[in-house]
Write a protein that holds these residues in place. Structure first.
Motif, PDB file in Angstrom:
ATOM      1  N   UNK A 108       0.808  -1.216   0.000  1.00 16.46           N
ATOM      2  CA  UNK A 108       0.000   0.000   0.000  1.00 16.46           C
ATOM      3  C   UNK A 108       0.837   1.260   0.000  1.00 16.46           C
ATOM      4  N   UNK A 109       1.850   1.293   0.857  1.00 17.15           N
ATOM      5  CA  UNK A 109       2.709   2.480   0.916  1.00 17.15           C
ATOM      6  C   UNK A 109       3.528   2.620  -0.358  1.00 17.15           C
ATOM      7  N   UNK A 110       3.996   1.501  -0.917  1.00 18.18           N
ATOM      8  CA  UNK A 110       4.790   1.557  -2.140  1.00 18.18           C
ATOM      9  C   UNK A 110       3.995   2.095  -3.316  1.00 18.18           C
ATOM     10  N   UNK A 111       2.763   1.585  -3.486  1.00 19.48           N
ATOM     11  CA  UNK A 111       1.922   2.067  -4.578  1.00 19.48           C
ATOM     12  C   UNK A 111       1.568   3.528  -4.369  1.00 19.48           C
ATOM     13  N   UNK A 112       1.207   3.895  -3.133  1.00 23.20           N
ATOM     14  CA  UNK A 112       0.841   5.278  -2.851  1.00 23.20           C
ATOM     15  C   UNK A 112       1.984   6.242  -3.135  1.00 23.20           C
ATOM     16  N   UNK A 113       3.205   5.873  -2.721  1.00 23.76           N
ATOM     17  CA  UNK A 113       4.357   6.741  -2.951  1.00 23.76           C
ATOM     18  C   UNK A 113       4.718   6.805  -4.434  1.00 23.76           C
ATOM     19  N   UNK A 114       4.647   5.665  -5.118  1.00 24.58           N
ATOM     20  CA  UNK A 114       5.013   5.632  -6.532  1.00 24.58           C
ATOM     21  C   UNK A 114       4.059   6.473  -7.381  1.00 24.58           C
ATOM     22  N   UNK A 115       2.767   6.227  -7.237  1.00 27.92           N
ATOM     23  CA  UNK A 115       1.804   6.987  -8.034  1.00 27.92           C
ATOM     24  C   UNK A 115       1.747   8.444  -7.593  1.00 27.92           C
ATOM     25  N   UNK A 116       1.949   8.686  -6.293  1.00 24.68           N
ATOM     26  CA  UNK A 116       1.986  10.063  -5.813  1.00 24.68           C
ATOM     27  C   UNK A 116       3.133  10.840  -6.428  1.00 24.68           C
ATOM     28  N   UNK A 117       4.291  10.200  -6.531  1.00 24.25           N
ATOM     29  CA  UNK A 117       5.439  10.858  -7.160  1.00 24.25           C
ATOM     30  C   UNK A 117       5.168  11.131  -8.637  1.00 24.25           C
ATOM     31  N   UNK A 118       4.528  10.190  -9.297  1.00 24.00           N
ATOM     32  CA  UNK A 118       4.201  10.387 -10.712  1.00 24.00           C
ATOM     33  C   UNK A 118       3.175  11.497 -10.890  1.00 24.00           C
ATOM     34  N   UNK A 119       2.282  11.639  -9.936  1.00 24.61           N
ATOM     35  CA  UNK A 119       1.272  12.694 -10.032  1.00 24.61           C
ATOM     36  C   UNK A 119       1.884  14.073  -9.835  1.00 24.61           C
ATOM     37  N   UNK A 120       2.694  14.237  -8.799  1.00 27.03           N
ATOM     38  CA  UNK A 120       3.237  15.569  -8.508  1.00 27.03           C
ATOM     39  C   UNK A 120       4.312  15.981  -9.505  1.00 27.03           C
ATOM     40  N   UNK A 121       4.966  15.019 -10.161  1.00 25.97           N
ATOM     41  CA  UNK A 121       5.941  15.357 -11.199  1.00 25.97           C
ATOM     42  C   UNK A 121       5.310  15.409 -12.585  1.00 25.97           C
ATOM     43  N   UNK A 122       3.974  15.307 -12.636  1.00 25.29           N
ATOM     44  CA  UNK A 122       3.187  15.466 -13.859  1.00 25.29           C
ATOM     45  C   UNK A 122       3.451  14.369 -14.890  1.00 25.29           C
ATOM     46  N   UNK A 123       3.953  13.229 -14.449  1.00 24.96           N
ATOM     47  CA  UNK A 123       4.132  12.112 -15.374  1.00 24.96           C
ATOM     48  C   UNK A 123       2.787  11.542 -15.817  1.00 24.96           C
ATOM     49  N   UNK A 124       1.821  11.516 -14.907  1.00 25.71           N
ATOM     50  CA  UNK A 124       0.489  11.019 -15.256  1.00 25.71           C
ATOM     51  C   UNK A 124      -0.168  11.944 -16.268  1.00 25.71           C
ATOM     52  N   UNK A 125      -0.005  13.256 -16.086  1.00 26.81           N
ATOM     53  CA  UNK A 125      -0.546  14.213 -17.057  1.00 26.81           C
ATOM     54  C   UNK A 125       0.111  14.034 -18.417  1.00 26.81           C
ATOM     55  N   UNK A 126       1.416  13.749 -18.417  1.00 25.09           N
ATOM     56  CA  UNK A 126       2.125  13.535 -19.679  1.00 25.09           C
ATOM     57  C   UNK A 126       1.609  12.284 -20.397  1.00 25.09           C
ATOM     58  N   UNK A 127       1.267  11.241 -19.622  1.00 26.14           N
ATOM     59  CA  UNK A 127       0.716  10.030 -20.234  1.00 26.14           C
ATOM     60  C   UNK A 127      -0.627  10.315 -20.881  1.00 26.14           C
ATOM     61  N   UNK A 128      -1.447  11.146 -20.239  1.00 25.85           N
ATOM     62  CA  UNK A 128      -2.739  11.494 -20.810  1.00 25.85           C
ATOM     63  C   UNK A 128      -2.577  12.283 -22.103  1.00 25.85           C
ATOM     64  N   UNK A 129      -1.618  13.194 -22.125  1.00 25.86           N
ATOM     65  CA  UNK A 129      -1.378  14.000 -23.320  1.00 25.86           C
ATOM     66  C   UNK A 129      -0.883  13.139 -24.474  1.00 25.86           C
ATOM     67  N   UNK A 130      -0.067  12.136 -24.161  1.00 30.79           N
ATOM     68  CA  UNK A 130       0.496  11.276 -25.200  1.00 30.79           C
ATOM     69  C   UNK A 130      -0.498  10.248 -25.736  1.00 30.79           C
ATOM     70  N   UNK A 131      -1.693  10.211 -25.180  1.00 29.69           N
ATOM     71  CA  UNK A 131      -2.721   9.296 -25.661  1.00 29.69           C
ATOM     72  C   UNK A 131      -2.802   7.991 -24.905  1.00 29.69           C
ATOM     73  N   UNK A 132      -1.969   7.809 -23.896  1.00 27.71           N
ATOM     74  CA  UNK A 132      -2.002   6.605 -23.066  1.00 27.71           C
ATOM     75  C   UNK A 132      -3.046   6.774 -21.961  1.00 27.71           C
ATOM     76  N   UNK A 133      -3.727   5.694 -21.633  1.00 27.95           N
ATOM     77  CA  UNK A 133      -4.694   5.718 -20.545  1.00 27.95           C
ATOM     78  C   UNK A 133      -3.956   5.405 -19.243  1.00 27.95           C
ATOM     79  N   UNK A 134      -3.592   6.428 -18.464  1.00 20.42           N
ATOM     80  CA  UNK A 134      -2.807   6.174 -17.247  1.00 20.42           C
ATOM     81  C   UNK A 134      -3.556   5.351 -16.217  1.00 20.42           C
TER      82      UNK A 134
END
Length: 257
Positions: A108-134
């Motif tokens: 739980x902590x690993x997933x939360x930290x991993x996805x949280x880091x991707x969210x705050x560094x805008x990696x998830x937003x970049x995936x959405x822009x590139x056409x990938x379903x994050x």
């Protein structure tokens, strides 16, 4: 802090958001294309990388439970019941719950930290822009992997904890290998093992959903990442106890206890 508001509207809002997040998961999981490669990768990280910790904990649980239970049974002249008592306790309740709590802390902590880091560094937003379903790539694969691997880890932990129980029974006493396992298996039934495995499926699903939700919706930079990891452990652990309480009530109504 406004306690009435914290335990009232904020709590209900959180429940609603997690429910909506869960509904989105069931919607996305039925859509093609499935990210099987990422799913296998997550099964490796969630299952194999947690196996050592789970194995050590399960062995200690079986060993300690047997050592602590033996003096009481000897006092009442029931030392022969030790293998049966230990096996039923470990299989029904102790091992599945403790294993799930360990997974809640690590996974739980690993997933939360991993996805949280991707969210705050805008990696998830970049995936959405590139056409990938994050959501499909990040959330669905992790929730499915935790749902599959927690029951597997729990099954292995049960076997290891029973072996620890066998060693514990021979520290102060002397129980042969065949006698211990015969009494252990003779005291168990499918009504002990199957409900325990079914509830670990729900444990794994809850751990995955909570961890993904906390990480996927993380905010406020690095502070939010730490908060996501911490709250993921707390909420996932609480969900394990709540699901276990419900499962015990259902098995009792069905006459499986």
């Amino acid at each position: 802090m406004n306690y009435p508001n914290f335990f009232g509207s904020e709590f209900l809002k959180e429940v609603g958001e997690i429910s909506r997040f869960t509904a989105r998961f069931f919607k996305e999981v039925t859509k093609p294309r499935q990210e099987w490669e990422e799913f296998i990768n997550q099964c490796y990280w969630i299952g194999y990388k947690t196996l050592t910790l789970v194995s050590i904990t399960a062995f200690i649980m079986g060993l300690v439970l047997t050592i602590q239970s033996r003096p009481t049974l000897v006092e009442f002249g029931a030392a022969s019941l030790l293998p049966a008592m230990v096996s039923v306790s470990l299989v029904r309740e102790i091992t599945p719950v403790i294993t799930s709590l360990i997974c809640a802390g690590k996974i739980g902590s690993g997933i939360g930290a991993e996805l949280g880091s991707m969210r705050v560094t805008e990696q998830i937003d970049a995936m959405e822009v590139s056409g990938t379903n994050p959501f499909k790539y990040l959330v669905v694969t992790r929730v499915l992997a935790s749902t599959v691997m927690v029951p597997v880890l729990s099954s292995l932990a049960i076997a290891i904890s029973l072996y620890g129980g066998y060693l514990g029974a021979n520290i102060r006493g002397e129980v042969s290998w065949s006698l211990f396992w015969f009494q252990a298996y003779d005291s168990l039934s499918y009504g002990d093992f199957i409900p325990a495995m079914i509830k670990t499926i729900f444990f794994g699903f809850a751990i995955g959903i909570v961890g993904c939700y906390k990480g996927y919706t993380s905010q406020k930079g690095t502070e939010g990442v730490g908060r996501s990891a911490t709250t993921a452990v707390i909420v996932a652990s609480l969900m394990v106890f709540v699901i276990d309480l419900i499962a015990v009530q259902i098995t009792d109504l069905l006459g499986l206890t």
